[in-house]
Design a protein around this motif. Structure first.
Motif, PDB file in Angstrom:
ATOM      1  N   SER A 383       0.508  -1.073   0.064  1.00  0.00           N
ATOM      2  CA  SER A 383       0.245   0.152   0.005  1.00  0.00           C
ATOM      3  C   SER A 383       0.972   1.222   0.136  1.00  0.00           C
ATOM      4  O   SER A 383       2.288   1.219   0.154  1.00  0.00           O
ATOM      5  N   LEU A 384      -0.165   2.254  -0.335  1.00  0.00           N
ATOM      6  CA  LEU A 384       1.201   3.521   0.199  1.00  0.00           C
ATOM      7  C   LEU A 384       0.296   5.003   0.505  1.00  0.00           C
ATOM      8  O   LEU A 384      -0.963   4.466   0.697  1.00  0.00           O
ATOM      9  N   SER A 385       0.656   5.192   1.489  1.00  0.00           N
ATOM     10  CA  SER A 385       0.364   6.196   2.065  1.00  0.00           C
ATOM     11  C   SER A 385       0.880   7.812   1.943  1.00  0.00           C
ATOM     12  O   SER A 385       2.128   7.652   0.724  1.00  0.00           O
ATOM     13  N   LEU A 386       0.295   9.009   1.693  1.00  0.00           N
ATOM     14  CA  LEU A 386       0.650   9.798   1.444  1.00  0.00           C
ATOM     15  C   LEU A 386       1.407  11.424   2.552  1.00  0.00           C
ATOM     16  O   LEU A 386      -0.221  11.666   3.062  1.00  0.00           O
ATOM     17  N   GLU A 387       1.943  11.773   2.360  1.00  0.00           N
ATOM     18  CA  GLU A 387       2.152  13.265   3.422  1.00  0.00           C
ATOM     19  C   GLU A 387       2.220  14.100   2.878  1.00  0.00           C
ATOM     20  O   GLU A 387       2.696  14.306   1.991  1.00  0.00           O
ATOM     21  N   ALA A 388       1.537  15.489   2.421  1.00  0.00           N
ATOM     22  CA  ALA A 388       0.973  16.323   2.060  1.00  0.00           C
ATOM     23  C   ALA A 388       1.221  17.980   2.811  1.00  0.00           C
ATOM     24  O   ALA A 388       1.156  17.661   4.665  1.00  0.00           O
ATOM     25  N   SER A 389       2.152  18.636   2.878  1.00  0.00           N
ATOM     26  CA  SER A 389       2.935  20.141   3.844  1.00  0.00           C
ATOM     27  C   SER A 389       2.780  20.736   2.441  1.00  0.00           C
ATOM     28  O   SER A 389       2.876  20.628   1.304  1.00  0.00           O
ATOM     29  N   ALA A 390       2.846  22.247   2.997  1.00  0.00           N
ATOM     30  CA  ALA A 390       2.939  24.079   1.795  1.00  0.00           C
ATOM     31  C   ALA A 390       3.966  23.608   1.867  1.00  0.00           C
ATOM     32  O   ALA A 390       5.089  23.742   1.448  1.00  0.00           O
ATOM     33  N   LEU A 406      -0.388  24.956  -4.663  1.00  0.00           N
ATOM     34  CA  LEU A 406       1.069  23.864  -5.009  1.00  0.00           C
ATOM     35  C   LEU A 406       0.942  23.600  -3.425  1.00  0.00           C
ATOM     36  O   LEU A 406       0.979  24.205  -2.443  1.00  0.00           O
ATOM     37  N   VAL A 407       1.029  22.042  -3.423  1.00  0.00           N
ATOM     38  CA  VAL A 407       1.567  21.654  -1.977  1.00  0.00           C
ATOM     39  C   VAL A 407       3.199  20.541  -2.230  1.00  0.00           C
ATOM     40  O   VAL A 407       2.770  20.021  -3.398  1.00  0.00           O
ATOM     41  N   ASP A 408       3.634  20.139  -1.569  1.00  0.00           N
ATOM     42  CA  ASP A 408       4.568  19.137  -1.417  1.00  0.00           C
ATOM     43  C   ASP A 408       4.096  17.779  -1.125  1.00  0.00           C
ATOM     44  O   ASP A 408       3.546  17.886  -0.255  1.00  0.00           O
ATOM     45  N   PHE A 409       4.970  16.786  -1.611  1.00  0.00           N
ATOM     46  CA  PHE A 409       4.080  15.430  -1.345  1.00  0.00           C
ATOM     47  C   PHE A 409       5.213  14.933  -1.429  1.00  0.00           C
ATOM     48  O   PHE A 409       6.347  14.831  -2.417  1.00  0.00           O
ATOM     49  N   ARG A 458      10.815   5.312  -6.903  1.00  0.00           N
ATOM     50  CA  ARG A 458      12.031   5.719  -7.526  1.00  0.00           C
ATOM     51  C   ARG A 458      11.726   7.262  -8.756  1.00  0.00           C
ATOM     52  O   ARG A 458      12.612   8.152  -9.173  1.00  0.00           O
ATOM     53  N   THR A 459      10.856   7.526  -9.168  1.00  0.00           N
ATOM     54  CA  THR A 459      10.495   8.827  -9.936  1.00  0.00           C
ATOM     55  C   THR A 459       9.816   9.501  -9.722  1.00  0.00           C
ATOM     56  O   THR A 459       9.566  10.664 -10.110  1.00  0.00           O
ATOM     57  N   ARG A 460       8.911   9.115  -9.326  1.00  0.00           N
ATOM     58  CA  ARG A 460       7.636  10.050  -8.658  1.00  0.00           C
ATOM     59  C   ARG A 460       7.207  10.064  -7.897  1.00  0.00           C
ATOM     60  O   ARG A 460       5.736  10.355  -6.865  1.00  0.00           O
ATOM     61  N   GLY A 461       8.354   9.677  -6.385  1.00  0.00           N
ATOM     62  CA  GLY A 461       8.233   9.018  -5.328  1.00  0.00           C
ATOM     63  C   GLY A 461       8.093  11.171  -4.921  1.00  0.00           C
ATOM     64  O   GLY A 461       6.984  10.835  -3.159  1.00  0.00           O
ATOM     65  N   SER A 462       8.188  12.085  -4.607  1.00  0.00           N
ATOM     66  CA  SER A 462       7.919  12.960  -3.863  1.00  0.00           C
ATOM     67  C   SER A 462       8.027  14.221  -4.953  1.00  0.00           C
ATOM     68  O   SER A 462       8.055  14.358  -6.364  1.00  0.00           O
ATOM     69  N   GLY A 463       7.319  15.401  -4.882  1.00  0.00           N
ATOM     70  CA  GLY A 463       7.086  16.854  -5.411  1.00  0.00           C
ATOM     71  C   GLY A 463       6.814  17.385  -4.778  1.00  0.00           C
ATOM     72  O   GLY A 463       6.513  17.721  -3.424  1.00  0.00           O
ATOM     73  N   SER A 464       6.461  18.115  -5.940  1.00  0.00           N
ATOM     74  CA  SER A 464       5.191  19.948  -6.301  1.00  0.00           C
ATOM     75  C   SER A 464       3.861  19.445  -7.164  1.00  0.00           C
ATOM     76  O   SER A 464       4.231  19.110  -7.912  1.00  0.00           O
ATOM     77  N   ALA A 465       2.629  19.937  -6.978  1.00  0.00           N
ATOM     78  CA  ALA A 465       1.586  19.903  -7.473  1.00  0.00           C
ATOM     79  C   ALA A 465       0.754  20.327  -7.154  1.00  0.00           C
ATOM     80  O   ALA A 465       0.323  20.625  -5.468  1.00  0.00           O
ATOM     81  N   PRO A 466      -0.086  20.348  -7.459  1.00  0.00           N
ATOM     82  CA  PRO A 466      -1.480  21.258  -7.480  1.00  0.00           C
ATOM     83  C   PRO A 466      -1.893  20.715  -6.628  1.00  0.00           C
ATOM     84  O   PRO A 466      -2.253  18.910  -6.934  1.00  0.00           O
ATOM     85  N   VAL A 467      -2.991  21.044  -5.679  1.00  0.00           N
ATOM     86  CA  VAL A 467      -4.332  20.482  -5.078  1.00  0.00           C
ATOM     87  C   VAL A 467      -5.469  19.363  -5.834  1.00  0.00           C
ATOM     88  O   VAL A 467      -5.302  18.409  -5.405  1.00  0.00           O
ATOM     89  N   ARG A 468      -5.473  20.177  -6.894  1.00  0.00           N
ATOM     90  CA  ARG A 468      -6.699  19.148  -7.458  1.00  0.00           C
ATOM     91  C   ARG A 468      -5.754  18.557  -8.231  1.00  0.00           C
ATOM     92  O   ARG A 468      -6.445  16.568  -7.530  1.00  0.00           O
ATOM     93  N   ASP A 469      -4.326  18.048  -8.801  1.00  0.00           N
ATOM     94  CA  ASP A 469      -3.453  16.858  -9.210  1.00  0.00           C
ATOM     95  C   ASP A 469      -3.540  16.195  -8.034  1.00  0.00           C
ATOM     96  O   ASP A 469      -3.341  14.669  -8.600  1.00  0.00           O
ATOM     97  N   VAL A 487      -3.594   9.008   4.624  1.00  0.00           N
ATOM     98  CA  VAL A 487      -3.374  11.001   4.236  1.00  0.00           C
ATOM     99  C   VAL A 487      -2.895  11.568   5.026  1.00  0.00           C
ATOM    100  O   VAL A 487      -3.314  11.252   5.849  1.00  0.00           O
ATOM    101  N   ASP A 488      -1.824  11.975   5.011  1.00  0.00           N
ATOM    102  CA  ASP A 488      -1.225  12.354   6.687  1.00  0.00           C
ATOM    103  C   ASP A 488      -1.227  14.143   5.342  1.00  0.00           C
ATOM    104  O   ASP A 488      -0.361  14.363   5.096  1.00  0.00           O
ATOM    105  N   ALA A 489      -2.236  14.997   6.398  1.00  0.00           N
ATOM    106  CA  ALA A 489      -2.146  16.690   5.435  1.00  0.00           C
ATOM    107  C   ALA A 489      -2.810  17.716   6.474  1.00  0.00           C
ATOM    108  O   ALA A 489      -3.447  17.088   7.612  1.00  0.00           O
ATOM    109  N   ARG A 490      -1.855  18.609   6.924  1.00  0.00           N
ATOM    110  CA  ARG A 490      -2.947  19.596   6.997  1.00  0.00           C
ATOM    111  C   ARG A 490      -3.495  20.372   6.702  1.00  0.00           C
ATOM    112  O   ARG A 490      -3.896  20.584   6.050  1.00  0.00           O
ATOM    113  N   GLY A 491      -4.889  21.155   8.085  1.00  0.00           N
ATOM    114  CA  GLY A 491      -4.913  22.342   7.464  1.00  0.00           C
ATOM    115  C   GLY A 491      -6.458  21.670   6.842  1.00  0.00           C
ATOM    116  O   GLY A 491      -7.025  20.668   7.117  1.00  0.00           O
TER     117      GLY A 491
END
Length: 1013
Positions: A383-390, A406-409, A458-469, A487-491
């Motif tokens: 399984s996968l878990s997601l962390e998102a931050s500002a 944009l959020v960092d994930f 390895r290729t898409r594990g982290s980065g920044s993207a719009p909330v929508r995406d 999913v772990d995100a704040r606010g």
């Protein structure tokens, strides 16, 4: 209609004969049999059997006073007698009988009599026992010979099933003339024995392989199971039969059950031995299940563990059942040289082991054989878990977060919920077998999932993207190698993704301009809808029926209207001539509730500009775009959405809202495709039943609000629908909840946060539009009344009679065209509703029954009730009784008692006169007045059948009226003058007859908003 009857004879054969109307039983001719074969084309064995030579069989049948056999199903008469009748029957043995009974249980059921269907039911139960491996060897004396065979395992379930079947055995099955008839229980046993032996014989040829006991009698018995020859047992046959019966009972009462145990490498070998998996055949005493014994240990334990039976017989029987359930086990357990009962057991390759666990485990469980895996064996999914931050300070916590921010994930992989380090993930992905060691445990994994996850991180594990995406990726999961479990995100983002935004977000105040005080849960719904709209995320408001979904959506429109006004005023003060973004909301709903939306908007949100888009004069093309731009809410129907798809798609909608969104639960329909083609900044679905019949309903509704969110129908079916609905897996169900929770707000009436806010009784007037057919009939009735009232000689009593008769006819038209015409035409025409009110009633009843709640439906017309009862029964799939004045008291009491039972009928139809008083029907918490008496006191008395002492739930009362007709206008008068009801409308509609011509014409005329598409 031809009927085939069957009887199980004392010679253990199936006797068949054909009943032909107005001819003696068994007197079928060649043409009759051809007709029967055509009636059951998928039953070749039955059709072929009936062409075989026939012979005589004496049967006791009920006969008329003239001595002729009575027709089956006829009502018995006092002058009938039970007489012997010689029938010409076809007798089938063994496999022939079993094949015919299998067809009678399926495609030939329609042409079979009660007795034959009962025999087929017995045979089906025996087939189920064989398929599950729930069979044991048997020994019985028949016609002086000692015969070996197979019978269902005589456990408690079989005994209960046997008793239940015996209780409903049709009398004809015990009617063979001659000696005393068999008991029903003996008949069940005999049919089961023959069917089981035929089916099991071809699957148990291996039972004589391997070591056999030295006892000659037992050896002969086991060999006879394979050959089918009589047992040549020395000594007393009865003594051996008695021992077999005792042995069969020992498996249930005090003996052992069979266990297959898998032993991991290193758990049994001596030092230096090669590591291999082992499969062991063991016995487990029923009175001490923690004790597991091999053959030697079981013999040493003696009677305490094996019930005074040779443990070898128990193990052999268990091996046979295991092999029947999972054929690859035949070689391992009973093949040459196999000795799974030994201390070591037999070697098991990794591929054999995995096949045993994945495919064999469920089969063995169904056969009643336990499969015991090593204590530290688990099967874990990736399984996968997601962390998102500002990405920018305050972006995630900002309550005004929008979909393009944009959020960092960062993604992380986990195995069975345990986070994996990068090194662990790479090591597991490099394994050669799907059975791996992970942190001291044997774990069964999907290697391909592990490898895809490693490549993805390895290729898409982290980065920044719009909330929508980010949200779209979480929802659809199409580009993810594994499901998202956390999913772990704040606010605001965290609140939305957690699915608890309605609880956590600061509540909006009731918007100015809304003429209603929102209940707390409705205010939370408004806050959630506004947040989802701001984020550009489609929303499904799935509150229970009666919790105010309509009001919550109207509150959202009023809230946005107020915001737009504030922004417009601010721009004017700043000298900005631009009009703030927004635009109209398109509401799509069933034709039956268009009038209801229009009335509710006028009642609760009078400041909204509402346009109803329907009727032949509706604007099209550029005119529609111009009209829409000048309104806040445009209401249309699903039917017109399809017809006007191109015009509607050219309007830049602020929002598309779908009422009764289950109308788009089939994503392939033209309506569902048209919804997805509409351009809109926001999409909302309103439905009290997000899942009506299957999970695909939920996917289709979510696809209408968030296109592509859950992927394609095929992807959803493989990922969620099949594992959850067919296999009952909990993991996919939990993952689906995680994925859908952010987009669905579901509150039910039993929620503590909701129940305290509900009134004791919710009353509502619900408006339905007329169909064009109804509108034409309505105008014709009004025109005829006006023409006749123009005659100066029509006055006084004659005038009153004409008006009252016309009112009755108009009510009938509003109910249904067939009710008014009395022509016995169908309720539906080519699958489409002919009455808007009936379509609305269907929605109310099916929604309530989907929630497991009961409904009372009142009508003042008995003839309409007789039309509704079969239609509602077909709609709900359950009987719908109709309580009216012609029902005898005893039957009336039985109806009420049945409805009051928890598992009784779910819908009760009542005439207002017969069912409006004197009944306690608190099992229902929905009351529908299908047509109106126009006397509030009478309707309240009827409602009080459910709303009275003893009612534990909130009662929802719906009064149906046809929009733009006399029904709606009189309802408005009744509501305004309710306190004076006794003086003004106490005599029903009699006051209407006193109106002058102009007032009467205004009251009865058809409004422009009456007709739907």
């Amino acid at each position: 209609m031809l009927l085939v009857h069957g009887l199980w004879t004392r010679a253990r054969t199936l006797a068949l004969w054909v009943e032909v109307p107005r001819r003696r039983p068994g007197g079928a001719r060649a043409g009759d049999l051809a007709q029967l074969a055509a009636a059951a084309p998928a039953a070749p064995h039955l059709a072929g059997a009936l062409t075989r030579p026939r012979g005589p069989l004496g049967v006791l049948l009920p006969c008329t006073a003239a001595g002729r056999p009575a027709a089956s199903g006829a009502r018995p008469r006092e002058d009938w007698r039970l007489l012997p009748v010689d029938l010409e029957v076809v007798q089938l043995h063994g496999r022939q009988a079993v094949d015919v009974l299998a067809e009678v249980a399926g495609p030939a059921a329609a042409v079979a009599g009660d007795g034959l269907r009962w025999l087929a039911h017995v045979a089906a139960g025996a087939r189920t026992a064989v398929d599950a491996g729930h069979v044991v060897p048997d020994l019985a004396v028949h016609d002086g010979e000692l015969l070996a065979g197979w019978v269902p395992l005589p456990d408690r379930r079989v005994q209960r099933w046997r008793t239940a079947l015996a209780e409903v055995c049709p009398p004809v099955l015990r009617a063979q003339a001659g000696a005393a008839p068999p008991t029903a229980a003996a008949l069940v046993d005999d049919v089961c024995a023959v069917v089981t032996d035929v089916l099991a014989a071809q699957r148990t040829a291996h039972v004589a392989a391997g070591p056999l006991p030295a006892a000659p009698a037992v050896r002969q018995w086991l060999l006879a199971l394979r050959t089918g020859e009589p047992v040549r047992a020395p000594g007393s046959a009865q003594a051996l039969v008695r021992r077999v019966r005792e042995w069969q009972r020992s498996g249930q009462d005090s003996g052992c059950d069979v266990l297959l145990r898998v032993v991991e490498p290193g758990a049994w070998q001596q030092d230096g031995a090669e590591e291999t998996w082992r499969l062991q055949l063991r016995l487990r005493p029923l009175d001490e299940p923690s004790l597991v014994l091999d053959l030697a240990q079981a013999r040493a334990e003696g009677g305490r563990s094996a019930g005074d039976e040779d443990p070898l017989l128990l193990l052999l029987s268990g091996a046979a059942r295991a092999g029947a359930a999972h054929p690859p086990l035949r070689r391992l357990l009973t093949g040459p040289g196999a000795d799974a009962a030994s201390a070591a057991g037999v070697e098991l390759g990794v591929e054999e082991l995995l096949d045993l666990v994945e495919r064999g485990g469920p089969r063995l469980a169904a056969a009643g054989i336990a499969l015991q895996l090593p204590r530290r064996w688990t099967r874990k999914a990736v399984s996968l878990s997601l962390e998102a931050s500002a990405a920018q300070p305050g972006a995630v916590t900002d309550p005004q977060l929008r979909k393009d921010d944009l959020v960092d994930f960062r993604w992380q992989a986990a195995l069975g919920g345990t986070p994996l380090s990068e090194a662990e993930l790479l090591d597991l992905a490099a394994a050669k077998s799907s059975l791996v060691r992970f942190r001291g445990e044997w774990v069964q994994v999907d290697l391909e999932d592990l490898r895809r996850s490693a490549r993805f991180l390895r290729t898409r594990g982290s980065g920044s993207a719009p909330v929508r995406d980010v949200l779209a990726l979480v929802g659809a999961g199409r580009d993810l190698p594994a499901p998202v479990t956390s999913v772990d995100a704040r606010g605001v983002l965290g609140d939305v993704l957690s699915g608890r935004a309605a609880e956590r977000l600061p509540e909006l105040a009731d918007p100015p301009g809304l003429r209603a005080v929102l209940r707390p849960y409705q205010r939370r719904g408004l806050t959630w809808l506004a947040t989802m709209s701001r984020l550009g995320l489609g929303a499904v408001l799935a509150d229970d029926m009666g919790l105010g979904k309509t009001l919550q959506l109207l509150a959202l429109l009023v809230h946005e209207h107020a915001q737009d006004e504030q922004a417009r005023d601010g721009d004017a003060r700043d000298g900005d001539a631009r009009v703030p973004g927004g635009g109209p909301t398109l509401l799509v709903c069933p034709m039956s509730v268009v009038g209801n939306w229009q009335a509710e908007a006028a009642r609760f949100a009078p400041g909204l500009r509402v346009h109803v888009q329907h009727g032949p004069a509706r604007p099209r093309g550029a005119d529609l775009a111009a009209v829409a731009a000048g309104h806040d809410l445009v209401v249309t129907t699903y039917g017109l959405l399809v017809r006007d798809a191109a015009d509607l798609a050219r309007v830049p909608w602020r929002r598309v809202a779908l009422d009764e969104a289950q109308h788009v639960k089939n994503a392939a329909t033209r309506a569902a495709r048209a919804v997805r083609a509409l351009p809109a900044q926001h999409r909302v679905a309103l439905t009290g039943t997000p899942v009506e019949n299957r999970l695909e309903d939920l996917r289709a509704v979510l696809d209408a609000t968030n296109p592509g969110l859950l992927g394609s129908a095929a992807h959803f079916r493989d990922t969620f629908a099949v594992p959850i609905e067919k296999l009952g897996q909990q993991g996919p169900a939990r993952r689906l909840a995680v994925v859908t929770r952010p987009f669905v707000l579901r509150r039910v009436k039993t929620d503590p946060a909701v129940a305290g806010d509900l009134p004791e009784k919710i009353e509502m007037t619900v408006r339905a539009n007329l169909t064009p057919e109804q509108a034409g009939l309505y105008r014709a009735v009004v025109d005829e009344l006006v023409r006749r009232l123009a005659d100066p000689e029509v006055e006084g009593v004659s005038r009153k009679g004409l008006v009252l008769a016309a009112l009755t006819r108009l009510k009938q038209v509003c109910n249904h065209p067939a009710h008014y015409l009395g022509d016995a035409s169908g309720v539906l025409h080519r699958g489409r509703h002919r009455s808007g009110k009936l379509e609305l009633l269907d929605d109310i009843v099916t929604s309530a029954r989907a929630e497991g709640e009961k409904v009372l439906c009142f009508t003042q017309f008995a003839e309409f009730g007789h039309m509704l009862a079969p239609h509602l029964a077909e709609r709900t799939g359950e009987p719908v009784p109709f309580l009216h004045g012609g029902v005898p008291r005893r039957q009336r009491d039985a109806m009420v008692a049945e409805f009051s039972e928890a598992d009784g009928h779910g819908v009760l139809l009542l005439s207002l006169r017969a069912g409006g008083t004197g009944l306690n029907l608190t099992a229902a918490n929905h009351v529908v007045h299908v047509d109106r008496w126009w006397n509030p006191a009478v309707e309240d008395q009827a409602t009080d059948r459910a709303y009275r002492i003893g009612q534990q739930r909130r009662v929802q009362v719906r009064k149906l009226v046809s929009a733009g007709t006399v029904e709606e206008r009189v309802d408005a008068l009744v509501q305004r003058k309710r306190d004076l009801a006794g003086a003004v409308v106490g005599s029903g509609e009699g006051w209407i007859t006193e109106l002058d011509g102009d007032a009467l014409r205004e009251l009865l005329s058809l409004g422009a908003d009456a007709v739907g598409d």
